[in-house]
Motif scaffolding. Structure first.
Motif: not given
Length: 492
Positions: A379-391, A408-420
């Motif tokens: 089961r999902v427990k966390e997301l690992h992310t990185i910031q970006m710059e639009k160039v 950064k690490i974000w705690p999560a038990q639910y992730v909803f994918v809404a990428i189109g």
């Protein structure tokens, strides 16, 4: 058009909204009408601007500019200002089959193209539109229009979203016999299950469907092409077939851990919640419930915002929405000049609600999810992310550049994918033998005809994921093409 000096005398008044901390306790529509007097004042703000760009209905750089169905907005603004509500309704219905839908869920590109909007807040077009149609139903001005004759021609429409409903309405009024096939248990397509109740109460959809049924349109529910009926059967039984199946193939997330339990496609989440609400007011326990959980929505659009609003009503412990683009500017920039939609920062209903509960806007900008980490049970427990710059690259295109040190690490038990959405589900094309191009059913906008004689297509299935108002436009246009086909066809 309205009062000649009204735009100088009156200020724009916002539609009434239930306070965020109150509306998250229910699933009702959060917006309501202004008083008739206020609406007449808002109608008075419409200028005699010579060229009303609000109803030009074109695309500029892929975005709508003005009303795609060419609502003659200044005319019904003027009629509302004069208190001629029934005449305003008649004028509105001449171009728009379903103002009760567009008046609630359309993002109103008409307002972005309002001439007054160049240097003042635009005319409150959307509020006036919704009020005209609601007043029409309340006063029983809207009654079934039963065709006086039947032509003997039969048309099948696959899909009961706004494009399918608009096509059905137009063709039924021509006297043809129309049958709409819908695989879900209720008609309406995304109007029913894709848009949450707090934006569009389902009684509004059901009211219009009931009216269409009274006018002679048949709805066949729980019927999927390829499962319960074949494309060949429809082609053989009907004089014409229109595919209005939408672009419902959701884009999946392809990163490490995306198969983890607790990761769901956004539309599956929204559909399940709405269906449980309608079936039993959640008593059946079938809705996915995120109460007390950490929720992350990946995707910065409207579908993601609807997930945010749904999660906050379910009392999620935390809610964040990740988007890859930078925060929008507070005012119109040179990149979106008038009469384009200004594409500026807005605190939409969902974000306003989270801000009221959590004290912050839930959106995170220029952020990329690198991986999803699951626990020993999968089961999902966390997301690992990185910031970006639009160039801006040397080739003139924009790129996203990762910024080391921003992990950064974000705690999560639910992730909803809404990428189109990728486009239509391929099997529908296979069943009818129609051609696909870039996951869309191929057809000319001139006649909406596919490569298969007698089979037409309209809406998101042809143009890709778009606005409800474009779907209505396409439904009306394909109906005109089918009408011409039926009157010139030699088919018995």
């Amino acid at each position: 058009m309205g009062k000649p000096t009204g735009f100088m005398e009156y200020k724009r008044e916002k539609t009434k909204e239930q306070p965020p901390l109150e509306r998250i306790l229910n699933w009702n529509e959060y917006a309501s009408r202004l008083s008739d007097e206020s609406l007449q004042t808002q109608g008075a703000r419409c200028m005699d601007c010579a060229t009303p760009f609000c109803h030009m209905g074109i695309e500029v750089r892929g975005a709508a500019a003005g009303c795609p169905i060419q609502n003659v907005i200044p005319e019904w603004n003027d009629l509302v200002y004069k208190g001629k509500w029934q005449e305003a309704l008649q004028r509105l219905h001449m171009t728009n089959n379903f103002p009760e839908f567009t008046g609630r869920v359309c993002p109103a590109p008409c307002e972005g193209s309002c001439t007054l909007g160049i240097n003042e807040p635009s005319v409150a077009i959307k509020s006036i539109e919704r009020s005209i149609i609601d007043k029409g139903f309340e006063n029983n001005w809207i009654v079934p229009r039963i065709p006086s004759h039947r032509t003997g021609k039969k048309i099948a429409i696959v899909g009961s979203g706004p494009a399918g409903l608009a096509a059905a309405d137009q063709l039924n009024q021509k006297g043809h016999s129309v049958t709409v096939y819908e695989r879900a248990d209720r008609p309406g397509g995304l109007l029913m299950y894709g848009i949450p109740n707090m934006k569009l109460e389902k009684e509004v959809v059901e009211r219009r469907v009931n009216l269409l049924q009274q006018e002679g349109i048949d709805f066949v529910l729980n019927t999927e092409v390829g499962v319960d009926i074949t494309g060949e059967q429809l082609k053989n039984e009907y004089d014409a077939v229109i595919l209005c199946v939408g672009a419902q193939k959701q884009r999946a997330l392809h990163i490490e851990g995306s198969e983890s339990e607790g990761v769901h496609l956004a539309m599956d989440y929204l559909t399940g919640v709405t269906q449980s609400l309608l079936d039993s007011k959640f008593k059946d326990g079938k809705a996915l419930n995120v109460k007390g959980k950490d929720v992350i929505v990946i995707g910065g659009g409207d579908t993601g915002a609807d997930c945010v609003a749904t999660a906050i009503r379910q009392e999620a412990r935390s809610v964040y929405q990740f988007g890859k683009h930078p925060e929008l500017p507070k005012v119109r920039t040179d990149e979106t000049p008038w009469p384009q939609d200004p594409n500026v920062y807005k605190l939409d209903y969902a974000y306003e609600e989270v801000a009221a509960v959590k004290g912050r806007d839930p959106r995170e900008y220029c952020i990329q999810t690198k991986k999803i980490v699951k626990d020993k049970n999968g089961r999902v427990k966390e997301l690992h992310t990185i910031q970006m710059e639009k160039v801006l690259g040397e080739d003139g295109f924009y790129y996203f550049k990762e910024l080391p040190g921003t992990e950064k690490i974000w705690p999560a038990q639910y992730v909803f994918v809404a990428i189109g959405f990728e486009g239509v589900e391929n099997k529908i094309a296979d069943h009818f033998g129609v051609n696909l191009v870039r996951n869309r059913i191929q057809a000319s906008i001139k006649d909406f005809a596919t490569n298969v004689p007698g089979v037409f297509v309209a809406g998101d299935a042809r143009r890709g994921q778009s606005l409800v108002v474009w779907a209505i436009k396409e439904g009306r246009a394909v109906a005109a093409s089918v009408e011409e086909f039926l009157t010139t066809s030699v088919k018995a």
